[in-house]
Write a protein that holds these residues in place. Sequence first.
Motif, PDB file in Angstrom:
ATOM      1  N   ASP A   1       0.887  -1.169   0.000  1.00 13.30           N
ATOM      2  CA  ASP A   1       0.000   0.000   0.000  1.00 13.30           C
ATOM      3  C   ASP A   1       0.920   1.212   0.000  1.00 13.30           C
ATOM      4  O   ASP A   1       1.469   1.595   1.026  1.00 13.30           O
ATOM      5  CB  ASP A   1      -0.888  -0.041   1.250  1.00 13.30           C
ATOM      6  CG  ASP A   1      -1.750   1.204   1.405  1.00 13.30           C
ATOM      7  OD1 ASP A   1      -1.681   2.111   0.559  1.00 13.30           O
ATOM      8  OD2 ASP A   1      -2.508   1.268   2.398  1.00 13.30           O
ATOM      9  N   THR A   2       1.089   1.801  -1.188  1.00 12.44           N
ATOM     10  CA  THR A   2       2.114   2.816  -1.383  1.00 12.44           C
ATOM     11  C   THR A   2       1.553   4.216  -1.242  1.00 12.44           C
ATOM     12  O   THR A   2       0.732   4.649  -2.038  1.00 12.44           O
ATOM     13  CB  THR A   2       2.735   2.675  -2.789  1.00 12.44           C
ATOM     14  OG1 THR A   2       1.698   2.850  -3.771  1.00 12.44           O
ATOM     15  CG2 THR A   2       3.362   1.301  -2.975  1.00 12.44           C
TER      16      THR A   2
ATOM     17  N   ARG B   1      -7.037  13.615  -7.920  1.00  9.51           N
ATOM     18  CA  ARG B   1      -6.988  14.756  -7.037  1.00  9.51           C
ATOM     19  C   ARG B   1      -7.750  15.928  -7.634  1.00  9.51           C
ATOM     20  O   ARG B   1      -7.526  16.290  -8.777  1.00  9.51           O
ATOM     21  CB  ARG B   1      -5.523  15.130  -6.911  1.00  9.51           C
ATOM     22  CG  ARG B   1      -5.168  15.788  -5.685  1.00  9.51           C
ATOM     23  CD  ARG B   1      -3.666  15.632  -5.577  1.00  9.51           C
ATOM     24  NE  ARG B   1      -3.105  16.901  -5.227  1.00  9.51           N
ATOM     25  CZ  ARG B   1      -1.813  17.073  -5.015  1.00  9.51           C
ATOM     26  NH1 ARG B   1      -0.983  16.061  -5.155  1.00  9.51           N
ATOM     27  NH2 ARG B   1      -1.360  18.238  -4.678  1.00  9.51           N
TER      28      ARG B   1
ATOM     29  N   THR C   1       2.051  13.319  -6.371  1.00 11.10           N
ATOM     30  CA  THR C   1       2.667  13.886  -7.578  1.00 11.10           C
ATOM     31  C   THR C   1       3.975  14.589  -7.203  1.00 11.10           C
ATOM     32  O   THR C   1       4.986  14.459  -7.895  1.00 11.10           O
ATOM     33  CB  THR C   1       1.699  14.905  -8.225  1.00 11.10           C
ATOM     34  OG1 THR C   1       0.457  14.240  -8.477  1.00 11.10           O
ATOM     35  CG2 THR C   1       2.264  15.456  -9.521  1.00 11.10           C
TER      36      THR C   1
ATOM     37  N   ASP D   1      -1.502  15.942   3.937  1.00 10.98           N
ATOM     38  CA  ASP D   1      -2.336  14.868   4.487  1.00 10.98           C
ATOM     39  C   ASP D   1      -2.210  14.826   6.000  1.00 10.98           C
ATOM     40  O   ASP D   1      -1.172  15.184   6.563  1.00 10.98           O
ATOM     41  CB  ASP D   1      -1.870  13.503   3.943  1.00 10.98           C
ATOM     42  CG  ASP D   1      -2.319  13.282   2.525  1.00 10.98           C
ATOM     43  OD1 ASP D   1      -3.516  13.035   2.310  1.00 10.98           O
ATOM     44  OD2 ASP D   1      -1.476  13.387   1.610  1.00 10.98           O
TER      45      ASP D   1
HETATM   46  C1  WT7 Z   1      -2.706  12.180  -2.614  1.00  8.79           C
HETATM   47  C2  WT7 Z   1      -1.751  12.430  -3.745  1.00  8.79           C
HETATM   48  C3  WT7 Z   1       0.509   8.855  -5.522  1.00  8.79           C
HETATM   49  C4  WT7 Z   1       0.126   8.716  -6.895  1.00  8.79           C
HETATM   50  C5  WT7 Z   1      -1.322   8.880  -7.161  1.00  8.79           C
HETATM   51  C6  WT7 Z   1      -1.950  10.049  -6.477  1.00  8.79           C
HETATM   52  C7  WT7 Z   1      -3.556  10.297  -1.526  1.00  8.79           C
HETATM   53  C8  WT7 Z   1      -2.000   8.525  -2.402  1.00  8.79           C
HETATM   54  C9  WT7 Z   1      -2.228   6.960  -0.917  1.00  8.79           C
HETATM   55  C10 WT7 Z   1      -2.225   5.816  -0.082  1.00  8.79           C
HETATM   56  C11 WT7 Z   1      -3.692   6.941   1.360  1.00  8.79           C
HETATM   57  C12 WT7 Z   1      -3.011   8.066  -0.527  1.00  8.79           C
HETATM   58  C13 WT7 Z   1      -3.021  11.297  -0.500  1.00  8.79           C
HETATM   59  C14 WT7 Z   1      -2.018  12.100  -1.284  1.00  8.79           C
HETATM   60  N1  WT7 Z   1      -2.857   9.021  -1.486  1.00  8.79           N
HETATM   61  N2  WT7 Z   1      -1.624   7.293  -2.077  1.00  8.79           N
HETATM   62  N3  WT7 Z   1      -1.521   4.726  -0.378  1.00  8.79           N
HETATM   63  N4  WT7 Z   1      -2.965   5.860   1.050  1.00  8.79           N
HETATM   64  N5  WT7 Z   1      -3.744   8.052   0.602  1.00  8.79           N
HETATM   65  O1  WT7 Z   1      -1.150  11.188  -6.563  1.00  8.79           O
HETATM   66  O2  WT7 Z   1      -2.826  12.852  -7.356  1.00  8.79           O
HETATM   67  O3  WT7 Z   1      -0.680  13.585  -6.289  1.00  8.79           O
HETATM   68  O4  WT7 Z   1      -2.496  12.522  -4.935  1.00  8.79           O
HETATM   69  O5  WT7 Z   1      -3.344  10.922  -2.785  1.00  8.79           O
HETATM   70  O6  WT7 Z   1      -4.065  12.109  -0.067  1.00  8.79           O
HETATM   71  O7  WT7 Z   1      -1.752  13.376  -0.761  1.00  8.79           O
HETATM   72  P1  WT7 Z   1      -1.782  12.600  -6.339  1.00  8.79           P
END
Ligand code: WT7
Length: 652
Positions: free
Chosen positions: A413-414, A530, A418, A503
């Motif tokens: 669970d990564t 997002r 961005t 977060d």
């Molecule tokens: C936001 C970033 C990471 C690539 C895809 C999204 C949420 C991301 C998780 C996880 C809980 C997560 C956060 C973060 N998020 N991965 N494994 N567990 N929340 O990238 O569009 O930049 O979004 O996605 O809220 O801040 P992004």
Amino acid sequence: MSDKIYTPPASAVEGAHVSGMAAYEALCKEAESDYTGYWARLARELLTWKQPFTQVLNDSQAPFFKWFEDGRLNASYNCLDRHVEAGRGDRVALIFEADDGNVTRVTYSELLAKTCQLANALRARGVNKGDRVVIYMPMSVEGVVAMQACARIGATHSVVFGGFSAQSLRDRVQDAGAVLVLTADEQARGGKSLPLKSIVDEALADNSCPTIRQVIVYRRTGGKVGWVDGRDQWLHEALADQPTTCEPEWVEAEHPLFLLYTSGSTGKPKGVQHSTGGYLLHAALTTKWTFDLKDSDIFWCTADIGWVTGHTYITYGPLALGGTEVVFEGIPTYPDAGRFWQMIQKHKVTIFYTAPTAIRSLIKAAETHDAVHPKHYDLSSLRILGSVGEPINPAAWEWYHQHVGGGRCPIVDTFWQTETGGHMITPLPGATPLVPGSCTLPFPGIAAAIVDETGHDVPNGQGGILVVKKPWPSMIRTIYGDPERFKKSYYPPELKGYYLAGDGAIRDEKTGYFTITGRIDDVLNVSGHRMGTMEIESALVSCTELVAEAAVVGRPDDTTGEAICAFVVLKRPRPTGDEAKAIAKQLRDWVAKEIGPIAKPKDIRFGDNLPKTRSGKIMRRLLRSVAKGETVTQDTSTLENPAILEQLGQAY
Ligand code: WT7
């Protein structure tokens, strides 16, 4: 977070790149005792440098950090040439499966030749090092080649997801000052052809993007397209006379490899700028350790190249390691919701990386239509599963683990963003004991921590703000054209120089495991995408004919994680019944046109006005309760017009 613990099976530990918790801890210790030495060692081991670096980290202009500053390299050379030079040119790089199931295999030699041809074509059109190129393409070999070709000549690519509207595309082209757009006639998804070129035409219309000199069009479906002579050219024609070799542009490590626009809490999307050296290092390293990628693996990341996941875990990470990966054009539900399982079976995928939203919708599909349940497919090739983009709820985790992974595959669970370029908090499959719902522990070398509003550590078991205390190689370098916004968004003065992720998070009292509790700003996460609430609000109020005022909040949704709820005051009497339904549809279409279909509000509620305090502030907390369908227990005595609460009870 669940209270179950899954220790990695011996089969996952044995022979893993990071094998056992002691190995994980040793890496963390190495990073702690010699931070720059640790990253320098890995940068030398994982990347091939044209000119080796002597400086590791330059923090003299913090928070504008520089990594491996005096080194030179080329990302495309690292992803392609070096494998061919090592005699691995016949290895399959990409297994491309089209929407209709047609499969094309591309070897490293072939991918290199294609990349060189396009790189030459771009150079021939005057695209130089540092120029920005917008890529608005479907999931395709050509899309990956487009990114690699830009990297090869030192042009900075900015991929725009094919689901974004003409207006969004135009904003991004303008902000980036791009000189060229790479696109396709159409994209094939779910048995349908969807336009791309006509959206580019609309985005560039009326000379709105004067920096654009050319548009190169990949013919995917053969659908009819408009044409601007002198500006537009077919990709196959542009490539026709180009040689299949091309000297890479050796760029400095800090040279911007790409911009990727993402939503913030305020204003328009921001162009997150990434470096070449530091970014590529983390792309390669995390692919190696988090997915334990080996030569025998068939890797499949289901993301689109329009998102950062597709950048790091399709275009750069797996290729930097010389891996073999599946690239998929279509959607998980076509021709039916068994598509993912059928493809895993067909291509003998060993590592599968997808989003919780996809899993949840496929659970639903399997429950209503048994034939698409994963148990009907041979998924025995799988050894590691991954999740990304949003929190995965323990129930979905258990299903994924049991029904897709056959109970034997660790789930990574990564958590990342961005802005972070690659994984930040994640299990390593051959080391970390797993707890469903927790992204577990920081990647070795990543100084993730939880603090309060003043930047002080909070004890485990107490929630707080997620920060990263030290700079890391793949971090965002700036917001393109707006360094002040970069500083303000990610390095607020009260946080003592820590990177603010945006977060909330909490660490388990006993294990120290991290659980992400969701955004602490006005950013929503809908199906792992997002979205800024302000962005959607501006889109709604830009419908000046209809909308007087709008407020947008998120509410929990079983499938998409969060759903978008819009509260709207119209410039005409508040509609009800069929009229309200019709206007709600009109507004959704409007938002789709302004931003893209992913930003369409799920619920629209109309009021004579919005709930505001007597001082005129919109009561967003109250709106969130209304959106959830909760009975409002909040004190509404400061509400200007309590009667509207009842009006807002009805969603369209
Ligand atoms: C936001 C970033 C990471 C690539 C895809 C999204 C949420 C991301 C998780 C996880 C809980 C997560 C956060 C973060 N998020 N991965 N494994 N567990 N929340 O990238 O569009 O930049 O979004 O996605 O809220 O801040 P992004």
